[in-house]
Design a protein around this motif. Structure first.
Motif, short mmCIF file in Angstrom:
data_model
loop_
_atom_site.label_atom_id
_atom_site.label_comp_id
_atom_site.label_asym_id
_atom_site.label_seq_id
_atom_site.Cartn_x
_atom_site.Cartn_y
_atom_site.Cartn_z
N SER A 5 0.35 -4.09 -6.98
CA SER A 5 0.24 -5.55 -6.98
C SER A 5 1.21 -6.07 -8.03
O SER A 5 0.96 -5.94 -9.23
CB SER A 5 -1.19 -5.98 -7.32
N ARG A 23 -8.96 7.56 1.56
CA ARG A 23 -9.35 6.81 2.76
C ARG A 23 -8.86 7.55 4.00
O ARG A 23 -7.83 8.22 3.95
CB ARG A 23 -8.76 5.40 2.74
N ASN A 54 -2.57 0.74 -4.15
CA ASN A 54 -1.80 -0.50 -4.01
C ASN A 54 -0.96 -0.76 -5.25
O ASN A 54 -1.38 -0.47 -6.38
CB ASN A 54 -2.72 -1.70 -3.79
N VAL A 94 -7.63 5.62 -4.25
CA VAL A 94 -8.85 5.89 -3.48
C VAL A 94 -8.51 6.78 -2.29
O VAL A 94 -7.39 6.74 -1.78
CB VAL A 94 -9.51 4.58 -2.99
N ASN A 142 -2.85 -0.40 -9.05
CA ASN A 142 -4.27 -0.41 -8.76
C ASN A 142 -4.80 1.02 -8.64
O ASN A 142 -4.03 1.97 -8.71
CB ASN A 142 -4.54 -1.21 -7.49
N GLU A 179 0.84 -1.19 0.00
CA GLU A 179 0.00 0.00 0.00
C GLU A 179 0.88 1.25 0.00
O GLU A 179 1.87 1.33 0.73
CB GLU A 179 -0.90 -0.01 1.24
N GLY A 233 -9.09 -1.63 -9.54
CA GLY A 233 -9.44 -2.50 -8.43
C GLY A 233 -8.52 -2.32 -7.24
O GLY A 233 -7.68 -1.43 -7.19
N ILE A 234 -8.66 -3.20 -6.29
CA ILE A 234 -7.89 -3.12 -5.05
C ILE A 234 -6.60 -3.92 -5.15
O ILE A 234 -5.53 -3.48 -4.77
CB ILE A 234 -8.73 -3.63 -3.86
#
Length: 424
Positions: free
Chosen positions: A391, A374, A389, A372, A369, A226, A351-352
């Motif tokens: 990935s 938060r 993130n 977002v 990814n 992250e 996506g996440i």
């Protein structure tokens, strides 16, 4: 009248056979000189086969998906003149549409299928008279788009070569049919029993083969980290406001390319190719970043060469140029080969978490990814931060898990403290 037989041409590079990908004509069609007759696929390129003569198609030499030897009969055309049989190979100077050497996810693309589904058979645009079992020419992306919109593809008039249905043809069909949209709302809940079989040939077959090859040969493992991208996004917005009009807008991708370049100085084992047959790892000083890109014919990986020598705006311009060339089928084979590490992103649709497949023979691929906002705890305070993130996947035969984690954390540190991207 005579018959002109066109044989499968020698496309060069020692290729002995090619796959017949698609016919653009059928028996009975009248053709003119230089009209594209068929698409064939080699290991490296999609090649258009044009007609060397005017005439009428009287026989086709194969079916889409069939592998044909060089020199075999491709097509027979009836021509005016003497009744003797004439033979020729298709012109050697054929137009090539490149094939991605390996493929992965798409970079900041907006798939046509993202449009909201519509009830079937609501719009009645300009209808084409086709037989019920006649399959119109269209790419897989266009077929998916039509399915999502509830349009019977055989009713749509195609404006592309040989009547190929394009995305804009679907929009035209809808726009011209809005005034006739009188189907009851209950049609959206009607039962459907239709089926469609799509033959896996051409580009889709090549993608399938190479994805399967990559997953079978390499020992994949993925690592997700992250990242707080608030600072890098603020820098990007500032640079776009100050220089966007004169130098062009920056996306996040050139910053990621720069982060790769800097991180690879300490992790050269990631910028490598592994020849598993010869059991040789080749580490490269040059950083050639493959940027996975979605096109209508499939996923391609154009290559930003010598990223280590490019500025942010230079990288941004090259990424944009290559992505457009790949999507339009105009990227050369050289532009689609030679990468040393790959960057893959679905942009806002990212996506996440994802598990990208390696772009063999490379040993690392970095997947991006979506960003977002938060609530995060920073110095004991709850604040809103922009989070993303990474990935990423690695070949465990070459890359140890600890090294992979440290590599991605190095990228994280560079992006969270963006000034360090430019400190030499």
């Amino acid at each position: 009248m005579g018959t002109h037989v066109i044989k499968m041409p020698d496309i060069g590079e020692g290729i002995a056979e090619v796959e017949l990908s698609q016919w653009h004509v059928k028996v009975g069609d009248l053709v003119v000189e230089d009209q594209v007759l068929a698409d064939v696929m080699t290991d490296k390129a999609m090649v258009d086969i044009p007609s060397p003569v005017h005439g009428k198609v009287i026989a086709l030499g194969g079916q889409p998906g069939e592998v044909m030897a060089v020199g075999s009969v491709l097509i027979s055309i009836e021509v005016e003149g003497a009744g003797n049989l004439k033979e020729s190979a298709a012109p050697a100077a054929v137009k090539e549409a490149p094939v991605a050497p390996k493929v992965e996810a798409a970079v900041e693309s907006k798939p046509a299928a993202a449009a909201a589904p519509r009830p079937a058979a609501v719009c009645q645009g300009p209808i084409v008279a086709r037989e019920a079992d006649e399959r119109p020419l269209a790419s897989p992306a266009v077929r998916k788009h039509a399915l999502d919109l509830g349009i019977q593809l055989r009713l749509v008039r195609g404006s592309g070569p040989a009547g190929r249905v394009l995305h804009e043809d679907l929009e035209t069909y809808l726009a011209q049919g809005q005034s006739n949209a009188s189907a009851p709302a209950a049609a959206a809940y009607a039962q459907r029993h239709d089926e469609e079989q799509i033959q896996v040939i051409g580009m889709r077959r090549k993608i399938a083969q190479r994805m399967q090859d990559a997953t079978q040969r390499a020992a994949h493992f993925s690592y997700v980290e992250e990242i707080d991208v608030t600072a890098i996004e603020e820098l990007r917005a500032h640079l776009n406001e100050k220089h966007g009009a004169s130098r062009g807008k920056l996306t996040l991708l050139p910053f990621l390319v720069r982060a790769l370049v800097v991180a690879l100085r300490d992790f050269p084992q990631m910028n490598a190719r592994y020849d598993d047959e010869a059991q040789v790892i080749t580490r490269l000083g040059a950083v050639h970043v493959g940027v996975a890109t979605q096109s209508d014919v499939g996923l391609m990986v154009p290559v930003v060469r010598h990223a280590e020598a490019r500025s942010l705006w230079d990288s941004a311009a090259e990424i944009s140029r290559l992505a457009n060339a790949a999507r339009n089928g105009k990227a050369s084979r050289d532009e689609l080969s030679g990468s040393t590490i790959t960057l893959t992103s679905l942009g806002a649709l990212g996506g996440i978490v994802s598990t990208p497949v390696l772009n063999l023979p490379e040993v690392a691929i970095v997947g991006v990814n979506k960003i977002v906002e938060r609530p995060m705890v920073v110095k004991g305070q709850v604040v809103i931060r922009k989070m993303m993130n990474l990935s990423s996947s690695f070949d465990h035969r070459v890359v140890d898990g600890m090294d992979a984690a440290l590599f991605i954390q190095a990228i994280r540190g560079l992006l969270e403290q963006p000034a360090t991207l430019f400190v030499e």
